[in-house]
Design an enzyme around this catalytic site. Structure first.
Site, short mmCIF file in Angstrom:
data_model
loop_
_atom_site.label_atom_id
_atom_site.label_comp_id
_atom_site.label_asym_id
_atom_site.label_seq_id
_atom_site.Cartn_x
_atom_site.Cartn_y
_atom_site.Cartn_z
N ASN A 138 -1.10 24.44 40.62
CA ASN A 138 -2.28 25.22 41.03
C ASN A 138 -2.76 24.68 42.36
OD1 ASN A 138 -4.72 26.49 41.32
ND2 ASN A 138 -5.74 25.37 39.67
N TRP A 139 -2.50 25.44 43.42
CA TRP A 139 -2.82 24.93 44.76
C TRP A 139 -4.29 25.11 45.13
CZ3 TRP A 139 1.79 26.87 48.29
CH2 TRP A 139 2.98 26.30 47.83
N LYS A 140 -5.02 25.86 44.32
CA LYS A 140 -6.44 26.11 44.64
C LYS A 140 -6.53 26.68 46.06
CE LYS A 140 -7.51 22.65 41.27
NZ LYS A 140 -8.43 21.71 40.70
N HIS B 175 -9.76 29.63 34.99
CA HIS B 175 -9.83 28.23 35.41
C HIS B 175 -11.29 27.77 35.41
CE1 HIS B 175 -9.64 24.68 37.96
NE2 HIS B 175 -8.38 24.58 37.56
N GLU C 98 -12.95 26.12 37.44
CA GLU C 98 -13.67 26.34 38.72
C GLU C 98 -14.16 27.79 38.80
OE1 GLU C 98 -10.61 24.75 41.27
OE2 GLU C 98 -11.06 22.76 40.46
N GLU D 103 -7.50 22.07 29.79
CA GLU D 103 -7.91 21.27 30.95
C GLU D 103 -9.32 20.75 30.72
OE1 GLU D 103 -5.46 22.45 34.69
OE2 GLU D 103 -7.29 23.64 34.61
N GLY E 151 -9.40 16.85 38.93
CA GLY E 151 -9.67 16.36 40.28
C GLY E 151 -10.46 15.06 40.30
N SER F 102 -5.69 15.90 36.42
CA SER F 102 -5.18 14.67 37.04
C SER F 102 -3.78 14.27 36.58
CB SER F 102 -6.18 13.52 36.83
OG SER F 102 -7.42 13.83 37.44
N GLY G 32 -2.92 20.23 39.63
CA GLY G 32 -3.67 20.60 40.83
C GLY G 32 -3.28 19.72 42.00
P1 PGA Z 1 -6.00 18.29 39.11
O1 PGA Z 1 -6.35 19.84 38.84
O2 PGA Z 1 -4.56 18.10 38.73
O3 PGA Z 1 -6.23 18.12 40.60
O4 PGA Z 1 -6.92 17.48 38.29
C1 PGA Z 1 -5.85 20.52 37.73
C2 PGA Z 1 -6.33 21.94 37.73
O5 PGA Z 1 -7.47 22.18 38.17
O6 PGA Z 1 -5.61 22.86 37.31
#
Ligand code: PGA
Length: 235
Positions: free
Chosen positions: A6-8, A92, A94, A158, A164, A194, A215
């Site tokens: 997931n590149w966001k 997600h 976010e 998640e 993150g 993470s 991520g």
């Molecule tokens: P992260 O993000 O690996 O940077 O913790 C995971 C995600 O948001 O899918």
């Protein structure tokens, strides 16, 4: 095993092209793992183009429930299909936390995506405050209750406190949550939060972990490939 990156909101078309060319070089070592990259909308086309003819799939980070209409800023499932995209992440944390998406809205997005022939990675997970208040199972139950098991649906557990932050769920916490989520809905469940090359082996070896949604560590092609390599090993 599915490993999805997931590149966001990172990597425009030029960086995406560079990444995909590099990832293709690793493809021979990664046979047997399902791999997907999820770039921002603006970079989907170039990713599809460069990864065409490989086993590496391209997915979006969201999708709207209507096929078209007056929905400024949204993208529909038929549009993603036309681009050659195989699926989408939906729900997600976010999106839920920063953009006000609700369980009902998430369910509508998932329904439309599946009906249009996209695969879906549906995200669920509790916040730190919810975990501390002992509400983890209630939150997961609520988030999963709007979904139905389908062939092209996978869930991603998640824990929001692990996204993150560098704080990964312990194997015990991850296994317990995955087992619970699977008791609610019989679909594969990815772990996210993470994940990095150093902890991927341990997490992917858990009995109810069927892959990872990565991520930060998916933005570097070497670290993403290293995580995928962990999924090729018999555990
Ligand atoms: P992260 O993000 O690996 O940077 O913790 C995971 C995600 O948001 O899918």
């Amino acid at each position: 095993m599915l490993i999805a990156g997931n590149w966001k909101m990172y990597k425009g078309p030029a960086e995406t092209a560079e990444f995909c060319v590099e990832l293709k070089r690793h493809a021979a070592d990664l046979e047997g793992v399902d791999i997907a990259v999820c770039p921002p909308y603006a970079s989907l086309a170039v990713a599809v183009q460069i990864l065409a003819g490989t086993e590496i799939a391209v997915a979006a980070q969201n999708v709207h429930w209507e096929p078209e209409g007056a929905f400024t800023g949204e993208v529909s499932a038929p549009m993603l299909r036309e681009l050659g995209v195989y699926g989408a992440i939906v729900g997600h944390s976010e999106r839920r936390q920063l953009f006000g998406e609700t369980d009902e809205g998430v369910a509508r997005r998932i329904r439309a995506a599946l009906d249009a022939g996209l695969s879906v990675i549906a995200c669920v997970g509790e916040t730190e405050a919810e975990r501390e208040a002992g509400e983890t199972e209630d939150v997961l139950r609520r988030q999963v209750s709007v979904l139905e098991a389908e062939d092209n649906l996978v869930l991603a557990y998640e824990p929001v406190w692990a996204i993150g932050t560098g704080k990964t769920a312990t194997p015990e916490i991850a296994q317990e949550a995955h087992e619970f989520v699977k008791s609610l809905l019989d679909v594969p469940v990815l772990y996210g939060g993470s994940v990095k090359p150093e902890n991927a082996g341990e997490l992917l070896a858990l009995p109810d972990v069927d892959g990872a949604l990565v991520g930060g560590a998916s933005l570097d092609v070497e670290s993403f490939a290293a995580i995928c390599l962990n999924a090729t090993r018999p555990m």
